[in-house]
Design a protein around this motif. Sequence first.
Motif, PDB file in Angstrom:
ATOM      1  N   LEU A  40       0.383  -1.265  -0.426  1.00 36.83           N
ATOM      2  CA  LEU A  40      -0.069   0.382  -0.226  1.00 36.83           C
ATOM      3  C   LEU A  40       0.835   1.098   0.308  1.00 36.83           C
ATOM      4  O   LEU A  40       0.573   2.568  -0.654  1.00 36.83           O
ATOM      5  N   GLY A  41       2.318   1.058   0.542  1.00 32.68           N
ATOM      6  CA  GLY A  41       2.825   2.768   0.867  1.00 32.68           C
ATOM      7  C   GLY A  41       1.885   3.635   1.991  1.00 32.68           C
ATOM      8  O   GLY A  41       1.822   2.974   2.449  1.00 32.68           O
ATOM      9  N   PRO A  42       3.325   3.808   2.509  1.00 33.67           N
ATOM     10  CA  PRO A  42       2.884   4.742   3.304  1.00 33.67           C
ATOM     11  C   PRO A  42       2.356   5.301   4.276  1.00 33.67           C
ATOM     12  O   PRO A  42       1.131   5.481   5.141  1.00 33.67           O
ATOM     13  N   ALA A  43       1.584   6.144   2.753  1.00 31.32           N
ATOM     14  CA  ALA A  43       0.177   6.984   2.611  1.00 31.32           C
ATOM     15  C   ALA A  43      -1.271   6.579   3.186  1.00 31.32           C
ATOM     16  O   ALA A  43      -2.063   6.458   3.800  1.00 31.32           O
ATOM     17  N   THR A  91      -1.288  12.088   6.742  1.00 30.03           N
ATOM     18  CA  THR A  91      -0.294  10.545   6.320  1.00 30.03           C
ATOM     19  C   THR A  91       1.185  10.252   6.281  1.00 30.03           C
ATOM     20  O   THR A  91       0.785   8.326   6.866  1.00 30.03           O
ATOM     21  N   LEU A  92       1.651  10.688   5.384  1.00 30.13           N
ATOM     22  CA  LEU A  92       2.861  10.317   5.338  1.00 30.13           C
ATOM     23  C   LEU A  92       3.318   9.742   6.386  1.00 30.13           C
ATOM     24  O   LEU A  92       3.817   8.803   6.698  1.00 30.13           O
ATOM     25  N   ASN A  93       3.503  10.690   7.563  1.00 29.29           N
ATOM     26  CA  ASN A  93       4.259  10.169   8.889  1.00 29.29           C
ATOM     27  C   ASN A  93       3.371   9.210   9.409  1.00 29.29           C
ATOM     28  O   ASN A  93       4.296   8.655   9.941  1.00 29.29           O
ATOM     29  N   ALA A  94       2.417   9.292   9.253  1.00 23.90           N
ATOM     30  CA  ALA A  94       1.475   8.656  10.955  1.00 23.90           C
ATOM     31  C   ALA A  94       1.748   7.241   9.953  1.00 23.90           C
ATOM     32  O   ALA A  94       1.626   6.459  10.727  1.00 23.90           O
ATOM     33  N   GLY A  95       1.658   6.791   8.484  1.00 22.37           N
ATOM     34  CA  GLY A  95       2.104   5.373   7.929  1.00 22.37           C
ATOM     35  C   GLY A  95       3.467   5.143   8.012  1.00 22.37           C
ATOM     36  O   GLY A  95       3.693   3.956   9.095  1.00 22.37           O
ATOM     37  N   TYR A 145      -1.030   2.979   3.793  1.00 23.77           N
ATOM     38  CA  TYR A 145      -0.814   1.937   4.898  1.00 23.77           C
ATOM     39  C   TYR A 145      -1.427   2.736   6.225  1.00 23.77           C
ATOM     40  O   TYR A 145      -1.638   1.951   7.282  1.00 23.77           O
ATOM     41  N   SER A 146      -1.110   3.760   5.845  1.00 27.42           N
ATOM     42  CA  SER A 146      -1.424   4.676   7.515  1.00 27.42           C
ATOM     43  C   SER A 146      -3.357   4.230   7.603  1.00 27.42           C
ATOM     44  O   SER A 146      -3.416   4.175   9.170  1.00 27.42           O
ATOM     45  N   GLU A 147      -4.074   4.282   7.281  1.00 29.79           N
ATOM     46  CA  GLU A 147      -5.696   3.610   7.564  1.00 29.79           C
ATOM     47  C   GLU A 147      -5.298   2.214   7.400  1.00 29.79           C
ATOM     48  O   GLU A 147      -6.105   1.952   8.530  1.00 29.79           O
ATOM     49  N   ALA A 148      -4.718   1.304   7.044  1.00 33.64           N
ATOM     50  CA  ALA A 148      -4.736   0.167   7.346  1.00 33.64           C
ATOM     51  C   ALA A 148      -3.830  -0.231   8.436  1.00 33.64           C
ATOM     52  O   ALA A 148      -4.854  -0.928   9.357  1.00 33.64           O
ATOM     53  N   ALA A 149      -3.594   0.677   8.987  1.00 28.91           N
ATOM     54  CA  ALA A 149      -2.220   0.841  10.503  1.00 28.91           C
ATOM     55  C   ALA A 149      -3.439   1.601  11.710  1.00 28.91           C
ATOM     56  O   ALA A 149      -3.504   0.937  12.623  1.00 28.91           O
ATOM     57  N   LEU A 150      -4.566   1.947  11.495  1.00 24.58           N
ATOM     58  CA  LEU A 150      -5.434   2.373  12.217  1.00 24.58           C
ATOM     59  C   LEU A 150      -6.696   1.171  12.144  1.00 24.58           C
ATOM     60  O   LEU A 150      -7.138   1.152  13.702  1.00 24.58           O
ATOM     61  N   LEU A 151      -6.666   0.317  11.588  1.00 27.07           N
ATOM     62  CA  LEU A 151      -7.528  -1.144  11.402  1.00 27.07           C
ATOM     63  C   LEU A 151      -7.056  -1.657  12.521  1.00 27.07           C
ATOM     64  O   LEU A 151      -7.963  -1.837  13.665  1.00 27.07           O
ATOM     65  N   ILE A 152      -5.268  -1.492  12.101  1.00 27.11           N
ATOM     66  CA  ILE A 152      -5.486  -2.945  13.078  1.00 27.11           C
ATOM     67  C   ILE A 152      -5.018  -2.228  14.452  1.00 27.11           C
ATOM     68  O   ILE A 152      -4.780  -3.377  15.166  1.00 27.11           O
ATOM     69  N   THR A 153      -5.131  -1.188  14.559  1.00 30.07           N
ATOM     70  CA  THR A 153      -4.941  -0.537  15.979  1.00 30.07           C
ATOM     71  C   THR A 153      -6.133  -1.006  16.552  1.00 30.07           C
ATOM     72  O   THR A 153      -6.248  -1.366  17.768  1.00 30.07           O
ATOM     73  N   PHE A 201       9.976  -3.255   5.881  1.00 27.64           N
ATOM     74  CA  PHE A 201       8.904  -2.732   5.353  1.00 27.64           C
ATOM     75  C   PHE A 201       9.279  -1.803   3.941  1.00 27.64           C
ATOM     76  O   PHE A 201       8.508  -1.198   2.880  1.00 27.64           O
ATOM     77  N   GLY A 202      11.057  -1.903   3.675  1.00 23.89           N
ATOM     78  CA  GLY A 202      10.887  -1.213   2.619  1.00 23.89           C
ATOM     79  C   GLY A 202      11.653   0.262   2.529  1.00 23.89           C
ATOM     80  O   GLY A 202      11.932   0.436   3.702  1.00 23.89           O
ATOM     81  N   GLU A 203      12.508   0.322   1.655  1.00 24.05           N
ATOM     82  CA  GLU A 203      13.242   2.069   0.570  1.00 24.05           C
ATOM     83  C   GLU A 203      12.154   2.802   1.982  1.00 24.05           C
ATOM     84  O   GLU A 203      12.813   4.187   2.157  1.00 24.05           O
ATOM     85  N   ALA A 204      11.524   2.799   1.180  1.00 25.65           N
ATOM     86  CA  ALA A 204      10.071   4.036   1.482  1.00 25.65           C
ATOM     87  C   ALA A 204      10.312   4.701   2.501  1.00 25.65           C
ATOM     88  O   ALA A 204       9.819   5.768   3.959  1.00 25.65           O
ATOM     89  N   TYR A 205      10.772   3.916   4.050  1.00 26.25           N
ATOM     90  CA  TYR A 205      10.315   3.736   5.546  1.00 26.25           C
ATOM     91  C   TYR A 205      11.958   4.175   5.539  1.00 26.25           C
ATOM     92  O   TYR A 205      11.705   4.434   7.216  1.00 26.25           O
ATOM     93  N   ILE A 206      13.003   4.259   5.322  1.00 26.72           N
ATOM     94  CA  ILE A 206      14.267   4.084   6.015  1.00 26.72           C
ATOM     95  C   ILE A 206      14.204   5.302   6.976  1.00 26.72           C
ATOM     96  O   ILE A 206      14.966   5.362   8.000  1.00 26.72           O
TER      97      ILE A 206
END
Length: 415
Positions: A39-42, A247-251, A44-52, A322-327
């Motif tokens: 999904l990418g960071p942005a 959303t980017l920082n949240a992800g 993923y922030s909504e998916a992570a909200l559901l997981i939370t 998670f990959g380079e996008a989260y480094i």
Amino acid sequence: MTAIRVVLHKISPEKLFMGSVLLVNGGNYLYNLILGRLLGPAAYSEAALLITLLLVLSFLGMTFQLATAKFAILFNNDDWVALKQLLYKYALGFGTLIGILLFTFAGSLQELFHTESSLLFKTFAVSVPLYFFMSVNRGRYQGKQDYQKLSLTYQTEMWSRLLITLGLLWLVPFEPAFLVALGIGLSFVFGLIPTDFNIKSIIQTVTLSKENKRKVISFIVLTACYELTQIIINNSDILLVKHYFDTLNAGLYSSLAMIGRVVYFVAWMFVMLLLPTVVQKQKDGEATAPILIKYVSYVGVLAIVIIFCCAVFPKLIIQLMFGEAYISMAPLLWQYALATSLFAISNIFAYYFLSLDKYIPVILSGVLGISQIVMIVFFHSTLYMVVQVQIIAMVTLLVAQLLYFAHNNILNKTS
């Protein structure tokens, strides 16, 4: 197949359960890692909200699971039958209430957490009663120390969530957050496997005595208060970051939290083994402190290893998971792991005293949980500051738990 059966027969139920929990945690991590990369960071922030939200639900469900587990040991015959009837009714009633509230305020939650749609909250809400029903079911297996069935119900929930969610994301061209919510809801159905539930558990008229009912309700209230503090401590940071940051920082923060919480998720395995063992030893008049010390030692050693790895290899760990996008989260990884490790150890102490019907640790956790929220509300200019606040709160909590344990031991020796 024969060789596998022989090996399984030789493994104790406790060790089988521990292995199963490690596999479940591994599967849940795989689930999060795939979602993060897919999904990418942005997004993923909504998916992570559901997981939370799922983690919040699991803490609430734990109230019914632990109550069922404890009194499955203490009650026999008609009292046990009446207890099952009572807890299934309470669980379904409470689950339905939570589901209705989530569904009703889905629009407000959408605005609060800046999601694209309210549909993900409504989808999640419909499945909530199933989770509480499942929690009572698991409590029965935990209390009777039937770790094979307890392991199986966690396995069926985890694998079905992983496979169904990924299948939906790959095959159904719809909003990802809704598909994740649907996958979570459907996994609760599979989490009911195995079950020997009988409708008589709800409609039969066996009544629990007033004294025993008072004990059950007192324990439920006490446990619910502690689980509420767990929700606050373990999830408030992600929810507040989702509210205060884009959303980017949240992800990015969600990926950090998912990696850093590995100690907590493994520590949960020892909590599952701790409660029935402590209750049984107290019932038999045996010492309970050695069990606590053993499990705290296990979690402590694990925490040191994980914090060390996160400090020495942060970029490698994040890149692999998670990959380079989260480094960019690499410098914070060991610090977040430290905060969750401190909480995991404190949690072992709290559940130990909860098993013994002692409520002071619940109050301590509540005070520190609220303090953590207040500090993040006032100090959240950077993600670095959010993590530092949690370390301060968790150091204070662990010191308080240790002091209470020492004080309690001194009183027991002098009495």
